[in-house]
Write a protein that holds these residues in place. Structure first.
Motif, PDB file in Angstrom:
ATOM      1  N   PHE A  82       0.831  -1.203   0.000  1.00  0.00           N
ATOM      2  CA  PHE A  82       0.000   0.000   0.000  1.00  0.00           C
ATOM      3  C   PHE A  82       0.869   1.258   0.000  1.00  0.00           C
ATOM      4  CE2 PHE A  82      -1.792   3.261   2.893  1.00  0.00           C
ATOM      5  CZ  PHE A  82      -2.804   3.736   2.078  1.00  0.00           C
ATOM      6  N   ARG A  83       1.859   1.293   0.868  1.00  0.00           N
ATOM      7  CA  ARG A  83       2.704   2.487   0.987  1.00  0.00           C
ATOM      8  C   ARG A  83       3.654   2.648  -0.197  1.00  0.00           C
ATOM      9  NH1 ARG A  83       4.317   2.485   7.355  1.00  0.00           N
ATOM     10  NH2 ARG A  83       2.250   3.054   8.096  1.00  0.00           N
ATOM     11  N   LYS A  84       4.223   1.550  -0.653  1.00  0.00           N
ATOM     12  CA  LYS A  84       5.259   1.608  -1.688  1.00  0.00           C
ATOM     13  C   LYS A  84       4.669   1.816  -3.086  1.00  0.00           C
ATOM     14  CE  LYS A  84       9.694   0.507  -2.652  1.00  0.00           C
ATOM     15  NZ  LYS A  84      10.857   1.108  -2.083  1.00  0.00           N
ATOM     16  N   ILE A  85       3.589   1.096  -3.389  1.00  0.00           N
ATOM     17  CA  ILE A  85       3.047   1.120  -4.746  1.00  0.00           C
ATOM     18  C   ILE A  85       1.874   2.085  -4.877  1.00  0.00           C
ATOM     19  CG2 ILE A  85       1.955  -0.307  -6.535  1.00  0.00           C
ATOM     20  CD1 ILE A  85       3.618  -2.623  -5.525  1.00  0.00           C
ATOM     21  N   GLY A  86       1.124   2.252  -3.798  1.00  0.00           N
ATOM     22  CA  GLY A  86       0.017   3.192  -3.842  1.00  0.00           C
ATOM     23  C   GLY A  86      -1.326   2.577  -4.194  1.00  0.00           C
ATOM     24  N   SER A  88      11.665  -4.317   7.620  1.00  0.00           N
ATOM     25  CA  SER A  88      10.657  -4.968   6.776  1.00  0.00           C
ATOM     26  C   SER A  88      10.699  -4.418   5.353  1.00  0.00           C
ATOM     27  CB  SER A  88       9.253  -4.760   7.371  1.00  0.00           C
ATOM     28  OG  SER A  88       9.164  -5.335   8.640  1.00  0.00           O
ATOM     29  N   MET A  89      10.811  -3.100   5.250  1.00  0.00           N
ATOM     30  CA  MET A  89      10.865  -2.493   3.919  1.00  0.00           C
ATOM     31  C   MET A  89      12.145  -2.904   3.202  1.00  0.00           C
ATOM     32  SD  MET A  89       8.086  -1.007   3.404  1.00  0.00           S
ATOM     33  CE  MET A  89       8.511  -0.201   1.889  1.00  0.00           C
ATOM     34  N   ALA A  90      13.243  -3.027   3.922  1.00  0.00           N
ATOM     35  CA  ALA A  90      14.494  -3.453   3.297  1.00  0.00           C
ATOM     36  C   ALA A  90      14.362  -4.869   2.750  1.00  0.00           C
ATOM     37  CB  ALA A  90      15.641  -3.370   4.304  1.00  0.00           C
ATOM     38  N   MET A  91      13.696  -5.734   3.492  1.00  0.00           N
ATOM     39  CA  MET A  91      13.497  -7.104   3.011  1.00  0.00           C
ATOM     40  C   MET A  91      12.602  -7.119   1.770  1.00  0.00           C
ATOM     41  SD  MET A  91      13.179  -9.475   6.385  1.00  0.00           S
ATOM     42  CE  MET A  91      13.048 -10.952   5.407  1.00  0.00           C
ATOM     43  N   LEU A  92      11.553  -6.305   1.782  1.00  0.00           N
ATOM     44  CA  LEU A  92      10.669  -6.232   0.621  1.00  0.00           C
ATOM     45  C   LEU A  92      11.419  -5.689  -0.593  1.00  0.00           C
ATOM     46  CD1 LEU A  92       7.350  -4.974   2.168  1.00  0.00           C
ATOM     47  CD2 LEU A  92       7.767  -7.186   1.123  1.00  0.00           C
ATOM     48  N   ASN A  93      12.238  -4.683  -0.386  1.00  0.00           N
ATOM     49  CA  ASN A  93      13.009  -4.108  -1.488  1.00  0.00           C
ATOM     50  C   ASN A  93      13.977  -5.139  -2.059  1.00  0.00           C
ATOM     51  OD1 ASN A  93      11.752  -1.639  -1.335  1.00  0.00           O
ATOM     52  ND2 ASN A  93      13.293  -0.757   0.012  1.00  0.00           N
ATOM     53  N   ARG A 129      -5.699  -0.208   0.151  1.00  0.00           N
ATOM     54  CA  ARG A 129      -5.390  -1.258   1.134  1.00  0.00           C
ATOM     55  C   ARG A 129      -6.039  -2.584   0.730  1.00  0.00           C
ATOM     56  NH1 ARG A 129      -4.756   3.031   4.959  1.00  0.00           N
ATOM     57  NH2 ARG A 129      -2.838   2.660   6.131  1.00  0.00           N
ATOM     58  N   THR A 130      -7.249  -2.508   0.209  1.00  0.00           N
ATOM     59  CA  THR A 130      -7.946  -3.725  -0.222  1.00  0.00           C
ATOM     60  C   THR A 130      -7.225  -4.376  -1.389  1.00  0.00           C
ATOM     61  OG1 THR A 130     -10.054  -2.762   0.460  1.00  0.00           O
ATOM     62  CG2 THR A 130     -10.160  -4.639  -1.031  1.00  0.00           C
ATOM     63  N   GLU A 131      -6.849  -3.588  -2.381  1.00  0.00           N
ATOM     64  CA  GLU A 131      -6.118  -4.119  -3.536  1.00  0.00           C
ATOM     65  C   GLU A 131      -4.757  -4.675  -3.123  1.00  0.00           C
ATOM     66  OE1 GLU A 131      -7.699  -1.342  -7.222  1.00  0.00           O
ATOM     67  OE2 GLU A 131      -6.163  -0.542  -5.860  1.00  0.00           O
ATOM     68  N   SER A 132      -4.100  -4.004  -2.185  1.00  0.00           N
ATOM     69  CA  SER A 132      -2.806  -4.477  -1.697  1.00  0.00           C
ATOM     70  C   SER A 132      -2.959  -5.832  -1.015  1.00  0.00           C
ATOM     71  CB  SER A 132      -2.204  -3.470  -0.718  1.00  0.00           C
ATOM     72  OG  SER A 132      -1.950  -2.247  -1.353  1.00  0.00           O
ATOM     73  N   ALA A 133      -3.974  -5.969  -0.186  1.00  0.00           N
ATOM     74  CA  ALA A 133      -4.217  -7.236   0.502  1.00  0.00           C
ATOM     75  C   ALA A 133      -4.541  -8.338  -0.509  1.00  0.00           C
ATOM     76  CB  ALA A 133      -5.357  -7.091   1.508  1.00  0.00           C
TER      77      ALA A 133
END
Length: 122
Positions: free
Chosen positions: A16-20, A113-118, A23-27
């Protein structure tokens, strides 16, 4: 260890935060990716995520085990198990994080967490 676990909700929030996406679409996106991974692994195929690792299915032969309570020998049937093999990139990042913590530098959980996702996205 006792550290916080990265959950589906955390992954959805990061998307949600990174791509925009909403929240529903992200989930839904996170669920779709995890469902695809699960069905692929369940069918006996491997899932490889570059710079993260591989999820493999390993065949285990029948063997004799022992009931720890009674000491009785029990046959363990042949089965398939899922295993995770981390990539060298992930192993290096874990060692690096361990060294940083030993030196007293500790990033907050969201940053980690963000570093792992990146890293997984790269």
């Amino acid at each position: 260890m006792g550290e916080r676990t990265l959950t589906r909700a955390d992954l959805s929030e990061a998307v949600f935060r990174k791509i925009g996406l909403s929240r529903t679409e992200s989930a839904q996106l996170v669920e779709m990716v995890l469902d695809e991974m699960c069905s692929t692994i369940a069918s006996g195929e491997s899932v490889k995520i570059s710079s993260f690792g591989s999820f493999l299915v390993r065949e285990k032969n029948e063997r004799i085990g022992r009931n720890p309570k009674t000491g009785e020998e029990v046959p363990i049937l042949p089965r398939r198990v899922a295993v995770f093999k981390p990539s060298n990139v992930l192993k290096d990042r874990i060692v690096e994080a361990h060294v940083q913590r030993a030196d007293g530098g500790s990033a907050d959980k969201e940053t980690e967490s963000m570093a792992m996702l990146n890293a997984a996205a790269e």
